[in-house]
Design a protein around this motif. Structure first.
Motif, mmCIF file in Angstrom:
data_model
loop_
_atom_site.group_PDB
_atom_site.id
_atom_site.type_symbol
_atom_site.label_atom_id
_atom_site.label_comp_id
_atom_site.label_asym_id
_atom_site.label_seq_id
_atom_site.Cartn_x
_atom_site.Cartn_y
_atom_site.Cartn_z
ATOM 1 N N MET A 134 0.821 -1.217 0.000
ATOM 2 C CA MET A 134 0.000 0.000 0.000
ATOM 3 C C MET A 134 0.856 1.270 0.000
ATOM 4 O O MET A 134 0.363 2.358 -0.297
ATOM 5 N N LYS A 135 2.132 1.123 0.310
ATOM 6 C CA LYS A 135 3.037 2.275 0.191
ATOM 7 C C LYS A 135 3.190 2.689 -1.263
ATOM 8 O O LYS A 135 3.570 3.823 -1.559
ATOM 9 N N HIS A 136 2.894 1.739 -2.155
ATOM 10 C CA HIS A 136 3.091 1.976 -3.589
ATOM 11 C C HIS A 136 1.758 2.044 -4.321
ATOM 12 O O HIS A 136 1.680 1.754 -5.515
ATOM 13 N N ILE A 175 0.805 4.423 6.527
ATOM 14 C CA ILE A 175 -0.040 5.622 6.605
ATOM 15 C C ILE A 175 0.789 6.895 6.447
ATOM 16 O O ILE A 175 0.325 7.893 5.885
ATOM 17 N N LYS A 176 2.009 6.844 6.902
ATOM 18 C CA LYS A 176 2.872 8.015 6.787
ATOM 19 C C LYS A 176 3.221 8.323 5.330
ATOM 20 O O LYS A 176 3.540 9.468 4.989
ATOM 21 N N SER A 190 0.645 3.161 17.842
ATOM 22 C CA SER A 190 1.449 3.353 16.626
ATOM 23 C C SER A 190 0.605 3.975 15.518
ATOM 24 O O SER A 190 1.050 4.883 14.809
ATOM 25 N N LEU A 191 -0.631 3.491 15.386
ATOM 26 C CA LEU A 191 -1.532 4.015 14.352
ATOM 27 C C LEU A 191 -1.917 5.460 14.652
ATOM 28 O O LEU A 191 -2.005 6.296 13.739
ATOM 29 N N ASP A 233 0.779 12.459 10.783
ATOM 30 C CA ASP A 233 1.443 12.773 9.506
ATOM 31 C C ASP A 233 0.515 12.579 8.315
ATOM 32 O O ASP A 233 0.958 12.648 7.161
ATOM 33 N N ASN A 234 -0.754 12.299 8.581
ATOM 34 C CA ASN A 234 -1.692 11.993 7.481
ATOM 35 C C ASN A 234 -3.028 12.676 7.748
ATOM 36 O O ASN A 234 -3.775 12.280 8.638
#
Length: 951
Positions: A862-864, A890-891, A913-914, A920-921
């Motif tokens: 999902m980063k891509h 998510i970042k 963590s989430l 940042d989102n």
């Protein structure tokens, strides 16, 4: 009282001829009055004492000479005490072992701690009490009466165990949504599955006519009679609901009469048996078959509620009292009725839908019906080649009729082939009638019967007219049982052996003559329609009368079972017990008999001019009614479609159109629909109905959306939809018992036209094989952008196939895979598909056995990805490590809008963590963590982050 008398006395097996030698005799003396009051059955005690040589015949005669039960008990106790410790101990042992006979003494025996010695334990005890004997009599009678299935030739009864085949059953909630499958009869009566109302006492089983409700009950009854249906029921009473229509308004009797006089009579001590039933209602199981067949022609306001088992009242009130729990509260009841029969939700404990044969059920049934393997192959090949026949065979009754016709043609023509014209239900019933009539024809032993259908009908014209008149007279009043004089006024006595009618018990006490009923409700409907067509006196009004019956709107009746008869029920002039399916079938057969194809046959029975006139009347009325009906349907304008939502009654209309075989009517109805999105959800459509749906829908000249979710069309129905596939852009067939075979047909047909954009296959029986067909369709049809294939049986292999197809697709918008088992390897394949996918926007991999490893792969992919907006990963096995990977994603990913991680294994650490990543989102709208192991106290830390939803 027992506790006070027993005191601290304990009697054990340690008693010998020594110091404790008087303990058993002493117990009989000390508790004498308790025993005298509670031993109501002396015969069982005497029988066992004699059998073990503790009592002589003379002893028994001495006890029997006393006039009262109490004095008999006193004498038995005196005799037992005089004969010594062993006899006294054995008396107590009989009271303990013959539990049904001496149930009132169970607490006392426990209180005194009675433990028999090894010597006494070796002595047999035979339970000869009336309760046990009555239970055995019930089993014997049920065993005899349910051993055979009466076929459509009454001389050919078949063994139940050799012909019964399982049927699809499902537990539903009050909204008719599936809860789970019913895998065995025991599931019906346990509380582990399907429970929707713990205060209800009735298991409600419903399904269409011929779907196998009566057969299901017969199988259940037969298993109980053989001790193979262990649900804790000592008594099993079965009733057909139509018997309650046979009693006059002034008829009245009590519950005991209903159980014993109209079911099974105890050979001895009926009072004792009845008292046991009243005291222990949980040991009683009732089945009431065909609630929709009750017809009452008197004022229900006159019937009061009944709570007393000894009070005499109309039997209909007894039935209502039992079903509602007013009588024998705690007993278990199974009630069947045809689809559409409304039952008060308050009395329903479980709701069960009987759905008929699946393709695998049909194969099993074929093998059971035809013992010869060659015959099985011939029949299955014909069914495979003729979708009309195979789809009709999904209804067990119609399957039985078709198979009996197969047998007939084999014996008559040395062939298993049915005539080519057999395509509609009317054809099947005409064929069945021909088979019956030919069985009574005298034939040469060396010569096969080759009489044509026309000749068969013409030579039996008077018999057919007589049967149709009987059927019609009953249908007018919704009556299904006929007195002997009614039947024989038009029919000869020898004609009763034709097999259309069968004898039933006469409930009004006339032992010298029988009552009669048609072998099935649909057969009475067929002969009613036959009367309307062949009787020249029937004019337009009478011809169409049952259409009028079906058009009446029951807007004021919410229930067919008024529980507060005198207070809450207000009659509106209609019969609240009446179900309209028999009228629907009559209308359907009327359309079939007046089709052009039947004129060749019927002209031998009635002038052709009369047939044509009635056909014109029917089609004119039918077409105008359809136009009026379609105008009243609810409509909606969607983005690309004009949607029309039809009602279950519309399916009957489609069936009737199909039976007419009038292309003109079919085309006209398609034109009048003025919509291109046809929503047929929850319409109880079967595979055979798909022939009728296609008959109309194939006339659409533009792209069509067809929504058949939550029906029962199965693979045979998919075959029947083939004429529509060239028009279908949207096809929704979720929750329809479709297997890989049906998916193969969908691939082969839809890939030809390449216009399908939406394919809904959620909650069927699709495995990895079917998933591969769907994958090929995705690859070959760039128009396909929505695929819903969740809640099937797809594992890693099928998941990989679908993922690879999605990876290649440049158009896929949404994929729904909820409720499969693709696991981590399948998740990795989907991760590869997600990377840089240009169009995929919504994806669900919820409930797919994905653990941390698979979750990390998806998060990395999902980063891509800059296209996905909604990602569902609910009900997997993702932990804090996976949550940290999603946090890192998510970042980076600023396109994702909704991430659902509901019901996983994420703790407050993963949530933190989430939450940190959300800083940042700003694009992400929500992360759902409901159902994870995070306490409310822990969740307070994230109160300021509204996008992180923990509860």
């Amino acid at each position: 009282m027992a506790e006070q008398l027993a005191g601290k006395t304990k009697i054990t097996h340690k008693a010998t001829a020594g110091g404790d030698s008087l303990s058993f005799i002493k117990s009989l003396k000390v508790h004498r009055e308790l025993l005298v009051n509670r031993i109501r059955n002396t015969q069982c005690l005497i029988d066992n004492l004699i059998k073990n040589d503790y009592f002589s015949i003379e002893d028994a005669e001495i006890a029997a000479q006393y006039s009262t039960q109490a004095d008999k008990v006193r004498k038995i106790l005196d005799l037992a005490q005089s004969k010594g410790e062993e006899v006294a101990e054995y008396c107590l042992y009989v009271l303990q072992q013959a539990g049904d006979a001496y149930y009132d003494l169970h607490p006392w025996l426990e209180e005194i701690g009675f433990r028999p010695s090894e010597v006494i334990c070796s002595k047999p005890v035979e339970n000869t009490d009336p309760v046990s004997r009555y239970q055995q009599k019930l089993k014997d009678e049920l065993g005899r009466e349910t051993k055979f299935i009466m076929s459509y030739a009454q001389k050919e009864d078949m063994l139940l165990e050799e012909i019964y085949s399982a049927n699809i059953m499902e537990f539903l909630n009050h909204k008719n949504e599936k809860l789970s499958s019913v895998d065995g009869f025991e599931d019906l009566l346990t509380d582990n599955l399907g429970l929707i109302n713990e205060n209800g006492e009735t298991i409600y089983i419903f399904g269409d006519a011929g779907i196998g409700k009566s057969m299901l009950l017969q199988k259940m009854q037969n298993l109980w009679s053989k001790n193979a249906f262990d649900v804790g029921a000592k008594f099993f009473f079965r009733f057909r609901c139509r018997m309650f229509s046979c009693f006059k308004q002034e008829e009245a009797f009590c519950l005991k009469d209903l159980l014993f006089k109209y079911n099974c009579f105890p050979d001895q001590d009926q009072e004792e048996v009845f008292n046991f039933i009243v005291k222990f209602p949980h040991t009683v199981l009732f089945t009431f078959d065909g609630f929709d067949e009750i017809h009452s022609d008197f004022d229900l306001n006159s019937i009061l509620e009944i709570c007393s088992p000894t009070e005499s009242i109309h039997p209909l009130a007894l039935l209502v009292g039992l079903l509602s729990g007013k009588l024998l509260k705690g007993s278990r009841k199974i009630l069947t009725a045809r689809t559409g029969t409304e039952i008060d939700k308050n009395i329903v404990r479980k709701k069960v839908h009987l759905r008929g044969f699946s393709s695998s059920n049909l194969k099993d049934y074929t093998k059971m019906f035809f013992k010869d393997e060659g015959c099985q192959t011939l029949v299955l090949n014909q069914l495979e080649a003729n979708p009309n026949l195979s789809s009709l065979c999904s209804v067990p009754l119609f399957c039985w009729i078709i198979f009996k016709c197969f047998e007939h043609f084999h014996s008559a023509f040395d062939s298993h082939e049915l005539p080519d014209f057999t395509v509609t239900l009317t054809d099947i019933f005409l064929l069945m009638t021909e088979v019956h009539l030919n069985r009574i024809q005298k034939t040469n032993l060396l010569k096969k019967n080759n009489r044509s259908q026309e000749e068969t009908y013409r030579s039996n014209k008077e018999k057919l007219f007589a049967l149709s008149k009987i059927a019609y007279m009953g249908m007018q009043k919704s009556l299904f049982v006929f007195e002997q004089e009614e039947v024989l006024s038009d029919l000869l006595k020898q004609d009763l052996h034709l097999g259309f009618l069968r004898a039933v018990p006469n409930y009004e006490g006339a032992v010298d003559q029988s009552s009669y009923e048609f072998l099935h409700l649909t057969l009475q409907s067929f002969f009613t329609a036959f009367y309307l067509v062949t009787d020249e006196k029937v004019g337009a009004r009478d011809l169409l009368q049952f259409f009028a019956e079906c058009s009446i709107q029951d807007t004021t009746l919410s229930s067919c079972l008024p529980l507060s008869w005198s207070k809450n029920y207000h009659p509106t002039g209609g019969d609240p017990f009446r179900n309209k399916e028999h009228f629907h079938f009559t209308n359907l057969f009327l359309c079939g008999l007046l089709s052009k194809a039947r004129q060749k046959l019927l002209r031998h029975l009635i002038p052709l001019s009369t047939i044509k006139k009635k056909r014109r009347i029917l089609l004119a009325y039918f077409f105008e009614s359809m136009k009026s009906h379609l105008k009243g349907l609810s409509r909606a304008r969607l983005k690309e479609y004009k949607q029309v939502q039809v009602m279950p009654n519309f399916v009957w209309m489609l069936r009737c159109i199909y039976e007419t075989q009038s292309e003109k009517v079919g085309k006209g109805v398609a034109k009048c629909m003025r919509a291109n999105y046809i929503k047929l959800t929850y319409c109880n459509a079967y595979s055979a109905d798909c022939s009728a749906i296609s008959f109309v829908m194939h006339h659409f000249q533009k792209r069509l959306a067809l929504d058949l979710d939550n029906n029962n069309i199965n693979d045979y129905g998919i075959n029947q939809l083939q004429p529509c596939f060239s028009h279908l852009a949207v096809l929704r067939v979720s929750v329809n018992q479709i297997t890989d075979q049906g998916v193969r047909v969908l691939y082969e047909e839809l890939s030809k036209f390449k216009i399908v954009s939406y394919l809904g296959l959620y909650n069927n029986q699709i495995t990895d094989i079917g998933a591969k067909y769907v994958a090929r369709l995705i690859e070959e049809c760039p128009s396909l952008i929505y695929v819903k294939i969740g809640a099937n049986k797809i594992t890693t292999e099928g998941g990989k196939s679908l993922a690879n197809a999605i990876k290649k697709s440049k158009t896929m918008y949404e994929i729904g895979m909820w409720g499969n088992k693709i696991g981590d390897e399948g998740a990795k394949a989907f991760a590869e598909a997600l990377k840089n996918h240009p169009t995929l926007t919504n994806i669900s991999l919820a409930f797919n056995s994905i653990t941390t490893e698979g979750g990390k792969s998806l998060a990395e992919a999902m980063k891509h990805n800059n296209g996905i907006n909604i990602f569902w990963l609910t009900k997997n096995e993702l932990d804090d490590e996976a949550a940290e990977s999603f946090a890192e994603m998510i970042k980076v990913n600023k396109r994702l809008g909704h991430l659902w991680l509901i019901q996983n294994q994420i703790t407050v650490q993963g949530a933190r963590s989430l939450a940190d990543a959300l800083q940042d989102n700003t694009a992400l709208k929500e992360i759902c963590l409901n159902g994870n192991p995070i306490s409310q106290e822990e969740a307070k830390v994230f109160e300021n982050e509204k996008r992180l939803i923990c509860f």
